[in-house]
Enzyme design. Structure first.
Site, PDB file in Angstrom:
ATOM      1  N   GLU A  53       0.816  -1.216   0.000  1.00 21.63           N
ATOM      2  CA  GLU A  53       0.000   0.000   0.000  1.00 21.63           C
ATOM      3  C   GLU A  53       0.852   1.270   0.000  1.00 21.63           C
ATOM      4  O   GLU A  53       0.560   2.207  -0.726  1.00 21.63           O
ATOM      5  CB  GLU A  53      -0.949   0.026   1.205  1.00 21.63           C
ATOM      6  CG  GLU A  53      -2.138  -0.893   1.083  1.00 21.63           C
ATOM      7  CD  GLU A  53      -3.184  -0.425   0.075  1.00 21.63           C
ATOM      8  OE1 GLU A  53      -3.024   0.639  -0.561  1.00 21.63           O
ATOM      9  OE2 GLU A  53      -4.180  -1.148  -0.083  1.00 21.63           O
ATOM     10  N   ASP A  71      -6.513   8.155  -0.029  1.00 18.84           N
ATOM     11  CA  ASP A  71      -5.985   7.125   0.862  1.00 18.84           C
ATOM     12  C   ASP A  71      -4.814   7.730   1.624  1.00 18.84           C
ATOM     13  O   ASP A  71      -3.976   8.409   1.023  1.00 18.84           O
ATOM     14  CB  ASP A  71      -5.507   5.911   0.073  1.00 18.84           C
ATOM     15  CG  ASP A  71      -6.622   5.267  -0.733  1.00 18.84           C
ATOM     16  OD1 ASP A  71      -7.775   5.299  -0.280  1.00 18.84           O
ATOM     17  OD2 ASP A  71      -6.334   4.733  -1.815  1.00 18.84           O
TER      18      ASP A  71
END
Length: 148
Positions: A53, A71
């Site tokens: 990620e 995000d």
């Protein structure tokens, strides 16, 4: 005077840089914070997730044009559902935090919010990177030689 200005700019640039953990350092912190086995998610899954990620970067952000969300942080927690950034339309803020808290070098808030995410029915499957990069794979390399 010029030396003081240079020193000030240098200190400013250092404080603006992100903390980028190495995998073992992150594994130890996650274990200390009760992530190993939390809701059935193994420590190696968390480390794999963070690597894919954010590359272990606490200040990572990624804007999603489709729903105008972002995000945030080491786990790339989304502003549509989990935190409030003041910009995302119809944000749910299920973690009850400002998204900037997910960008700190101290990842305690990110860990608490990640725990909240996995309490939902999707669990760790909420993260696309986990499904595509970690699920059904041998993840032992992520914690190998870390002493955890």
């Amino acid at each position: 005077m010029k030396a003081l200005l240079t020193l000030g700019l240098l200190l400013l640039s250092v404080t603006a840089q992100a903390k980028v953990y190495n995998r073992c350092e992150l594994a130890r912190i996650l274990k200390r914070n009760g992530m190993d086995g939390y809701r059935g998610v193994k420590l190696a899954d968390w480390v794999c997730l963070a690597q894919h990620e954010s590359n272990y970067n606490t200040r990572a952000t990624n804007y999603n044009r489709g729903d105008r969300s972002t995000d945030y942080g080491i786990f790339q927690i989304n502003s549509r559902y989990w935190c409030n950034d003041g910009k995302t339309p119809r944000s749910k803020n299920a973690c009850g935090i400002n998204c900037s808290a997910l960008l700190q070098d101290d990842i305690t808030a990110a860990i608490q919010c990640a725990k909240r995410v996995v309490r939902d029915p999707q669990g760790i499957r909420a993260w696309v990177a986990w499904r595509t990069q970690c699920q059904n794979r041998d993840l032992s390399q992520y914690i190998r030689n870390c002493g955890v």
